[in-house]
Design an enzyme around this catalytic site. Structure first.
Site, PDB file in Angstrom:
ATOM      1  N   GLY A 216      43.612  51.648  46.940  1.00 29.15           N
ATOM      2  CA  GLY A 216      42.626  51.408  45.073  1.00 29.15           C
ATOM      3  C   GLY A 216      44.017  51.579  44.078  1.00 29.15           C
ATOM      4  O   GLY A 216      43.972  52.191  42.913  1.00 29.15           O
TER       5      GLY A 216
ATOM      6  N   ALA B 228      42.637  50.765  40.470  1.00 30.02           N
ATOM      7  CA  ALA B 228      42.331  52.565  39.767  1.00 30.02           C
ATOM      8  C   ALA B 228      43.153  52.845  39.290  1.00 30.02           C
ATOM      9  O   ALA B 228      43.290  53.329  38.336  1.00 30.02           O
ATOM     10  CB  ALA B 228      41.116  52.710  41.411  1.00 30.02           C
ATOM     11  N   ALA B 229      44.040  52.894  39.985  1.00 29.64           N
ATOM     12  CA  ALA B 229      45.687  53.608  39.343  1.00 29.64           C
ATOM     13  C   ALA B 229      46.141  53.103  38.598  1.00 29.64           C
ATOM     14  O   ALA B 229      46.537  53.123  37.489  1.00 29.64           O
ATOM     15  CB  ALA B 229      46.452  53.975  40.690  1.00 29.64           C
TER      16      ALA B 229
ATOM     17  N   ASP C 284      37.237  55.620  43.406  1.00 24.96           N
ATOM     18  CA  ASP C 284      38.862  55.548  43.120  1.00 24.96           C
ATOM     19  C   ASP C 284      39.164  55.783  42.432  1.00 24.96           C
ATOM     20  O   ASP C 284      40.041  56.879  41.803  1.00 24.96           O
ATOM     21  CB  ASP C 284      38.738  53.805  43.096  1.00 24.96           C
ATOM     22  CG  ASP C 284      38.031  53.070  44.470  1.00 24.96           C
ATOM     23  OD1 ASP C 284      37.972  53.374  45.310  1.00 24.96           O
ATOM     24  OD2 ASP C 284      39.374  52.060  44.929  1.00 24.96           O
TER      25      ASP C 284
HETATM   26  O1  PMV Z   1      38.734  48.845  49.596  1.00 19.32           O
HETATM   27  P1  PMV Z   1      38.353  49.059  48.312  1.00 19.32           P
HETATM   28  O2  PMV Z   1      39.375  50.621  47.957  1.00 19.32           O
HETATM   29  O3  PMV Z   1      38.139  48.300  47.436  1.00 19.32           O
HETATM   30  O4  PMV Z   1      37.012  50.132  48.249  1.00 19.32           O
HETATM   31  C1  PMV Z   1      35.641  49.690  48.538  1.00 19.32           C
HETATM   32  C2  PMV Z   1      35.165  51.373  49.256  1.00 19.32           C
HETATM   33  C3  PMV Z   1      33.658  50.926  48.765  1.00 19.32           C
HETATM   34  O5  PMV Z   1      33.086  52.585  49.478  1.00 19.32           O
HETATM   35  C4  PMV Z   1      33.053  49.696  50.171  1.00 19.32           C
HETATM   36  C5  PMV Z   1      32.848  50.558  47.565  1.00 19.32           C
HETATM   37  C6  PMV Z   1      32.957  51.627  47.008  1.00 19.32           C
HETATM   38  O6  PMV Z   1      32.641  50.908  45.260  1.00 19.32           O
HETATM   39  O7  PMV Z   1      33.093  52.599  47.263  1.00 19.32           O
END
Ligand code: PMV
Length: 318
Positions: A104, A107-108, A149
């Site tokens: 994340g 997002a952070a 996130d």
């Molecule tokens: O890998 P990350 O932190 O980008 O997480 C993606 C999480 C998903 O569920 C695959 C996509 C989302 O938008 O929630």
């Protein structure tokens, strides 16, 4: 006027991918943070600097979106538009969160940028607004993210999240456990993995529907286990969740090897975290067993982190 804000990274404990189709998922904030300093300056545009990327760029509004610093500029821009105050700015990013890891980091950074920019312009935003504006910056990076996130990074702690319903804070004491994260070393794009899952799901809707339903039930059970402090159950459910992620096509040999190694070394549970295809796995470990698990993972992964769940979301710093 200068203001500093920080926000935590996150780990998705259960429910990634399924959350995109409105099943519940559970995420926790971790004790790795992104810090952003926003400063009102003379001149024009928004200068973005990243310590970790070793990059600096001035944005005036017509730059290509491909720059890795663009999302930071965009978060600053939507914040200024929202509060109705525009000013030339310098925005400096310092982050402990490994980028493109599923922890994340984008997002952070977005959450901390929104909070710092608003404060530098003498506006205090409530958490809900910070999260919403950070989501807009996340859309630039990820297309149509679920919103999990920016939510966990804003509020901290542990949340159950559902796209159409928002989030529920879980009453949880994570002090008996630690999380060990290990990098597969394989690059991955969240957008591509989400699209890939969508295609397979569209091809076999009757097969995928019960998998999604099971993932939703699993997240509810995992939430109960967390609130009861039953980490053995949470670990088992994380293992089942990993099986579901394999079923929808986001695992591979490298990720499987990491997951099994963590389990053999004594983790309560281990699974892919985030989009899969590459990125990291997470292992839930009873305190005292995390070093054994981390050591076993270091033999096959070049980047292993031991982290704690953190109650703290976005905060202003001196
Ligand atoms: O890998 P990350 O932190 O980008 O997480 C993606 C999480 C998903 O569920 C695959 C996509 C989302 O938008 O929630």
């Amino acid at each position: 006027m200068s203001a500093v804000a920080s926000a935590p990274g996150k780990v998705i404990l259960v429910g990634e991918h399924f959350v995109v189709e409105n099943e519940p998922a559970i995420a926790v904030a971790i004790n790795l943070r992104a810090r952003v300093r926003a400063t009102k300056v003379e001149g024009e545009g928004v200068e973005v600097r990243s310590r970790e990327l070793g990059l600096a760029q001035v944005f005036r509004g017509d730059e290509p979106r491909s720059s890795p610093l663009y999302p930071v500029y965009f978060a600053a821009k939507v914040t200024m538009e929202n509060i109705g105050v525009e000013s030339p700015l310098r925005v400096e990013v310092f982050s402990d969160i490994p980028p493109a890891s599923g922890m994340g980091s984008s997002a952070a950074v977005a959450v901390a940028t929104v909070a710092a920019v608003a404060k530098a312009l003498r506006v205090k935003l409530v958490e809900d607004e910070i999260s919403r504006l950070a989501y807009r910056a996340e859309e630039i990076v990820h297309g149509k993210p679920s919103g999990i996130d920016n939510t966990i990074s804003t509020y901290g702690g542990a949340i159950a999240y559902r796209k159409t319903e928002g989030f529920l804070r879980l009453e949880a004491d994570f002090s008996p456990v630690r999380l060990v994260l290990a990098d597969s070393g394989l690059p991955r794009s969240t957008g591509e993995m989400v699209a890939r899952v969508r295609r397979l799901k569209a091809k076999y809707p009757r097969v995928f529907e019960p998998l999604y339903h099971a993932a939703g039930r699993l997240a509810i059970e995992a939430g109960k286990a967390i609130e009861a402090g039953n980490f053995r159950a949470l670990g088992e459910l994380m293992n089942v969740n990993h099986g579901l992620l394999s079923a929808i096509g986001v695992s591979n040999e490298v990720l499987e090897r990491l997951v099994y190694r963590a389990r053999e070394a004594g983790a309560l549970g281990a699974k892919i975290t985030g989009a899969g295809g590459g990125g990291f796995i997470v292992a839930l470990c009873e305190k005292g067993s995390e070093e054994r698990v981390a050591k076993a993972l270091r033999e096959v992964s070049s980047r292993v982190f031991v982290v704690d769940v953190s109650g703290e979301g976005v905060r202003y710093e001196e």
